[in-house]
Design a protein around this motif. Structure first.
Motif, short mmCIF file in Angstrom:
data_model
loop_
_atom_site.label_atom_id
_atom_site.label_comp_id
_atom_site.label_asym_id
_atom_site.label_seq_id
_atom_site.Cartn_x
_atom_site.Cartn_y
_atom_site.Cartn_z
N PRO A 185 0.84 -1.20 0.00
CA PRO A 185 0.00 0.00 0.00
C PRO A 185 0.88 1.25 0.00
N SER A 186 0.39 2.31 -0.57
CA SER A 186 1.19 3.54 -0.68
C SER A 186 1.35 4.24 0.67
N GLU A 187 0.48 4.00 1.60
CA GLU A 187 0.53 4.69 2.89
C GLU A 187 1.29 3.87 3.94
N LEU A 188 2.61 3.82 3.79
CA LEU A 188 3.46 3.13 4.77
C LEU A 188 3.98 4.14 5.78
N ASN A 189 4.22 3.67 6.99
CA ASN A 189 4.84 4.57 7.97
C ASN A 189 6.32 4.72 7.65
N HIS A 190 6.98 5.65 8.33
CA HIS A 190 8.38 5.97 8.03
C HIS A 190 9.29 4.76 8.19
N GLU A 191 9.12 3.98 9.26
CA GLU A 191 9.97 2.81 9.50
C GLU A 191 9.82 1.77 8.39
N ASP A 192 8.58 1.54 7.95
CA ASP A 192 8.35 0.58 6.88
C ASP A 192 8.95 1.06 5.56
N LYS A 193 8.80 2.35 5.28
CA LYS A 193 9.40 2.90 4.07
C LYS A 193 10.92 2.76 4.10
N GLN A 194 11.51 2.99 5.28
CA GLN A 194 12.96 2.87 5.42
C GLN A 194 13.41 1.43 5.24
N ALA A 195 12.63 0.48 5.76
CA ALA A 195 12.97 -0.94 5.60
C ALA A 195 12.95 -1.34 4.13
N ALA A 251 13.35 0.73 1.57
CA ALA A 251 14.46 1.44 0.93
C ALA A 251 15.79 0.73 1.21
N ASN A 252 15.98 0.28 2.44
CA ASN A 252 17.22 -0.44 2.80
C ASN A 252 17.33 -1.74 2.00
N TYR A 253 16.22 -2.45 1.90
CA TYR A 253 16.22 -3.71 1.15
C TYR A 253 16.52 -3.44 -0.32
N ALA A 277 18.07 -0.91 -1.69
CA ALA A 277 19.46 -0.47 -1.86
C ALA A 277 20.42 -1.66 -1.78
N MET A 278 20.16 -2.57 -0.84
CA MET A 278 21.00 -3.75 -0.72
C MET A 278 20.94 -4.59 -1.99
N GLN A 279 19.75 -4.79 -2.52
CA GLN A 279 19.58 -5.59 -3.73
C GLN A 279 20.27 -4.93 -4.92
N GLN A 280 20.24 -3.60 -4.99
CA GLN A 280 20.94 -2.91 -6.06
C GLN A 280 22.45 -3.13 -5.96
N ARG A 281 22.99 -3.10 -4.73
CA ARG A 281 24.42 -3.36 -4.54
C ARG A 281 24.76 -4.80 -4.93
N ILE A 282 23.87 -5.73 -4.61
CA ILE A 282 24.09 -7.13 -4.98
C ILE A 282 24.12 -7.28 -6.49
N GLU A 283 23.18 -6.64 -7.18
CA GLU A 283 23.15 -6.72 -8.64
C GLU A 283 24.42 -6.12 -9.25
N LYS A 284 24.89 -5.00 -8.69
CA LYS A 284 26.14 -4.40 -9.18
C LYS A 284 27.31 -5.36 -8.96
N ALA A 285 27.32 -6.00 -7.80
CA ALA A 285 28.41 -6.94 -7.50
C ALA A 285 28.38 -8.11 -8.48
N LYS A 286 27.18 -8.57 -8.83
CA LYS A 286 27.07 -9.65 -9.80
C LYS A 286 27.64 -9.25 -11.15
N LEU A 287 27.51 -8.00 -11.49
CA LEU A 287 28.02 -7.50 -12.75
C LEU A 287 29.49 -7.08 -12.65
N GLY A 288 30.05 -7.17 -11.43
CA GLY A 288 31.43 -6.78 -11.23
C GLY A 288 31.63 -5.28 -11.15
N LYS A 289 30.58 -4.57 -10.82
CA LYS A 289 30.66 -3.11 -10.73
C LYS A 289 30.50 -2.69 -9.28
N ALA A 290 31.25 -1.69 -8.91
CA ALA A 290 31.10 -1.10 -7.58
C ALA A 290 31.31 0.40 -7.73
N ASN A 291 30.55 1.16 -6.99
CA ASN A 291 30.75 2.60 -7.04
C ASN A 291 31.34 3.09 -5.73
#
Length: 145
Positions: A75-85, A87-89, A91-105
């Motif tokens: 649902p679009s109406e998440l509380n701040h903690e849920d939105k942060q969770a 976002a954290n997930y 961001a982690m998955q994006q880093r994993i995908e970059k690592a799979k491609l051998g890219k790091a920033n």
């Protein structure tokens, strides 16, 4: 005159690497898959699953795919903690995908440095001797630049 040695009493050569001892304090895993070193209630079953059903990576990938479906349908109406969770997930998955491609920033590398600092602080409190060895190695590395 020849040397007389009893069985199994010859010269012993053993390398002791304090760095390796320090690394082992960070994680119970010392190799690619070490079920016996993990506190598993049924290590034989776990070994069978990862060898014959799905590796840890395959299992995590399926969980990730399911999470993406759930995130899309949140649902679009998440509380701040849920939105942060979420976002954290994400961001982690994006880093994993970059690592799979051998890219790091730059941010990923700095995140890794922050992670090492947190682990060092933990070791400083729980294993001060190992911390001093790690500190000495890092100081030597930093001074060599």
């Amino acid at each position: 005159m020849s040397n007389f040695e009893l069985p199994l009493s010859g010269d012993i050569h053993q390398s002791i690497n304090p760095w390796e001892l320090w690394i082992k304090t960070l994680s119970v895993q010392t190799g690619f898959i070490n079920i016996k070193n993990v506190h598993s209630s049924n290590p034989e079953l776990e070994q069978n699953i990862i060898e014959n059903v799905a590796s840890y990576g395959q299992q995590l990938n399926l969980v990730h795919q399911a999470m993406l479906v759930l995130i899309k349908n949140l649902p679009s109406e998440l509380n701040h903690e849920d939105k942060q969770a979420v976002a954290n997930y994400t961001a982690m998955q994006q880093r994993i995908e970059k690592a799979k491609l051998g890219k790091a920033n730059k941010e990923d590398l700095l995140d890794e440095v922050d992670s090492v600092i947190r682990k060092l602080n933990k070791i400083k409190r729980s294993h001060p001797d190992e911390y001093l060895l790690a500190k000495q190695k890092l100081t030597t590395l930093m001074q060599s630049d």
